[in-house]
Design an enzyme around this catalytic site. Structure first.
Site, mmCIF file in Angstrom:
data_model
loop_
_atom_site.group_PDB
_atom_site.id
_atom_site.type_symbol
_atom_site.label_atom_id
_atom_site.label_comp_id
_atom_site.label_asym_id
_atom_site.label_seq_id
_atom_site.Cartn_x
_atom_site.Cartn_y
_atom_site.Cartn_z
ATOM 1 N N GLU A 28 61.107 120.351 102.807
ATOM 2 C CA GLU A 28 60.596 119.298 101.939
ATOM 3 C C GLU A 28 61.560 118.118 101.885
ATOM 4 O OE1 GLU A 28 58.823 120.181 98.081
ATOM 5 O OE2 GLU A 28 58.970 122.302 98.591
ATOM 6 N N ASP B 120 60.355 124.632 98.673
ATOM 7 C CA ASP B 120 61.039 124.986 97.430
ATOM 8 C C ASP B 120 60.315 126.145 96.742
ATOM 9 O OD1 ASP B 120 62.750 122.924 98.001
ATOM 10 O OD2 ASP B 120 61.778 121.488 96.666
ATOM 11 N N ASP C 51 59.326 126.349 93.710
ATOM 12 C CA ASP C 51 58.447 125.974 92.597
ATOM 13 C C ASP C 51 56.985 125.891 93.021
ATOM 14 O OD1 ASP C 51 58.387 123.700 94.135
ATOM 15 O OD2 ASP C 51 59.489 122.436 92.715
ATOM 16 N N ASP D 44 55.071 123.272 93.459
ATOM 17 C CA ASP D 44 54.835 122.269 94.501
ATOM 18 C C ASP D 44 55.137 122.843 95.887
ATOM 19 O OD1 ASP D 44 53.872 120.221 92.991
ATOM 20 O OD2 ASP D 44 55.791 119.216 92.725
#
Length: 265
Positions: free
Chosen positions: A68, A141, A143, A145
């Site tokens: 990312e 990541d 999370d 997202d």
């Protein structure tokens, strides 16, 4: 006019057929564009500028990591083994190719770049036998997202190269959200409670780092969790069986009814 007023069903079928032919023509033109971009001997070797490649290995030995953003990409460049590990920093969330029309998908620079990095050549009789990588590793990541980006990447593969799942070429890094270091060794988990169980008995958690993104991670830590085969943990993504009723088309399309059913709504 009088004829079509008297034969409305026929008029509707003719209009529907015309729209269908228009869509097919658009798809044909877009496929020609893909052949031009990915099948040309000169263009298919032009990999994205932000891509960090590895040319000292055979294609089946090569691992390509999607990360990312530029920040994570910078850490990953230092964490990887440049002999066989590659890094491609994504700009953000890529296009959902299950929702988009064919034209929109192939007009997306990020989609085309990913297909180039994987080595998809539509001119080959068996494109899967001519990929330039042996592993495509999703390093997003930990999370929500990051999980969404993983879903979009997997959807891209499911639509254009589903055979990669059957050949065990697609992996996801088991990214911890909380990490700590004890006596020079890294430990990671999805929660503080799980992290406390992961460390050796008798050791106290003095410093806990909440990893909001891999860009905040040191290259040494990133190497341990993602790039070093002796310490990392990867999930291999297998083929989704139709019998299970969880096809990508149902999960990722415009129709929200299936997702609502899964959520009990």
């Amino acid at each position: 006019t009088a004829f079509f007023k008297a034969n409305k069903a026929l008029a509707t079928r003719i209009c529907d057929r015309a729209n269908e032919l228009k869509e097919l023509k658009n798809e044909f033109n877009q496929n020609k564009k893909v052949l031009k971009e990915l099948g040309s001997p000169t263009r298919k070797n032009l990999l994205p500028a932000k891509f960090s490649g590895a040319n000292k290995c055979k294609p089946n030995e090569r691992e390509c990591f999607s990360v990312e953003g530029e920040s994570a990409g910078g850490s990953a460049k230092f964490a990887r083994d440049a002999n066989y590990q590659e890094v491609y920093p994504l700009k953000g969330k890529i296009l959902n190719v299950m929702k988009a029309k064919e034209g929109a998908a192939f007009d997306s620079e990020e989609v085309m770049n990913l297909l180039k990095v994987i080595g998809y050549d539509p001119k080959q009789k068996s494109p899967l036998d001519h990929l330039r990588i042996g592993k495509f590793v999703l390093l997003s990541d930990a999370d929500a997202d990051g999980k969404h980006i993983n879903s979009l990447l997997l959807t891209l593969i499911a639509k254009y190269l589903p055979g990669m799942f059957e050949r065990s070429l697609v992996y996801i890094v088991d990214a911890p959200e909380y990490v700590t270091t004890i006596k020079g060794k890294f430990y990671g988990a999805d929660s503080k409670a799980e992290l406390a169980k992961a460390v050796p008995k008798g050791e106290r958690l003095k410093e806990i780092t909440h990893l909001k993104g891999w860009g905040e991670c040191s290259p040494t830590m990133l190497r341990y969790f993602a790039f070093d085969p002796t310490s990392r943990k990867l999930w291999c993504v297998k083929k989704v069986e139709k019998a299970e009723g969880r096809e990508f088309a149902l999960l990722m399309s415009d129709d929200v009814s299936y997702r609502k059913k899964l959520l009990g709504l």
